[in-house]
Design an enzyme around this catalytic site. Sequence first.
Site, PDB file in Angstrom:
ATOM      1  N   LYS A  14      -1.749  11.707  33.512  1.00  0.00           N
ATOM      2  CA  LYS A  14      -2.194  12.781  34.418  1.00  0.00           C
ATOM      3  C   LYS A  14      -3.870  13.097  34.377  1.00  0.00           C
ATOM      4  O   LYS A  14      -4.392  12.584  33.525  1.00  0.00           O
ATOM      5  CB  LYS A  14      -1.640  14.221  34.086  1.00  0.00           C
ATOM      6  CG  LYS A  14      -2.022  14.864  32.762  1.00  0.00           C
ATOM      7  CD  LYS A  14      -3.369  15.788  32.768  1.00  0.00           C
ATOM      8  CE  LYS A  14      -3.354  16.007  31.196  1.00  0.00           C
ATOM      9  NZ  LYS A  14      -4.663  16.648  30.954  1.00  0.00           N
ATOM     10  N   ASP A 148       1.509  20.429  27.969  1.00  0.00           N
ATOM     11  CA  ASP A 148       1.586  19.555  29.272  1.00  0.00           C
ATOM     12  C   ASP A 148       2.986  19.102  29.535  1.00  0.00           C
ATOM     13  O   ASP A 148       3.140  18.561  30.583  1.00  0.00           O
ATOM     14  CB  ASP A 148       0.687  18.365  29.177  1.00  0.00           C
ATOM     15  CG  ASP A 148      -0.983  18.799  29.210  1.00  0.00           C
ATOM     16  OD1 ASP A 148      -1.092  19.826  29.525  1.00  0.00           O
ATOM     17  OD2 ASP A 148      -1.720  17.962  28.563  1.00  0.00           O
TER      18      ASP A 148
END
Length: 299
Positions: A14, A148
Amino acid sequence: MATQRSFVVPCPAKVNLVLSVVGRRSSDGYHLLDMAMEPISLYDLLHLTVSPSSSPTVELQCPALPAVASADNLVVKTAHRILTLAAERGVPTAYKFHFYLDKRIPHGAGLGGGSSNAAAVIGLLAEVLSLPLETAELSQLAAGIGADVPFFMTPTLCRVKGIGDRVLPAGKSRRRWYVLVKPPVLIDTFWAYKKLNYKLTKKNFNINMRQFFRPAKLVKKYNLFNDFEEIVFSEFPLLAEIKEWLLGRLAVAGALMSGSGSAVYAVFFDYRSAVAAYRQACEQWEGSDCRIFLAHTVF
């Protein structure tokens, strides 16, 4: 399960398009965040082989990072947490779970590789064990493993708030191309948070999610922001130099450090401009220990 079964799951990286630290939670001191995050086409590959065993066993191999194959790795820790939960619910767990991690996302880069691996383990073992978990339970489990991890349970362009547990999908956006430079620097996340004095930072950054959906002709530059850049760049000036160089590329739509570092990326609206910048980056840091990647948005 009488026979051996094998699985392979891609684990995307990401990038943080926005990362704002907005305070701390009074109950436990955890940092409160407001972020825009997007998955990109840079992947680890997680292999799992499940075979009958007299008792639950978890093994991990990761040739790229030998030190990662330990009880402290998120793959192993997540697997044990799922197995404990399954046992509490009376689900049989007497199997040998052998994980092989083909590590392609650079370690210590702020790209979420470990969290992505953990999310893959949750999904895999929930399927293998036929573990009945509601969406809310999965989210709570993911948040307990890492900030996350909830994002990676269903990776797409998202607004992420709280301690990473409030994931708000923004919808399908346009394709973007990324050139990432990972210097030979490891940033300790704990150090970065400790150094960050959010009492002195500006007020909450106003995240404009709409910009990521607009046609390129209507957006010349993205408004990107990362609260960690100032403190990290002051300690590691090479990262600031990389960002400045990336911002000088033709047709660049913005550049930013991802997470608490150390990867720095440039974003482009079109493939041709990204490839040109990627080739220039390879030439610029040829012979150095920097690693260069070309990736795009994952839908």
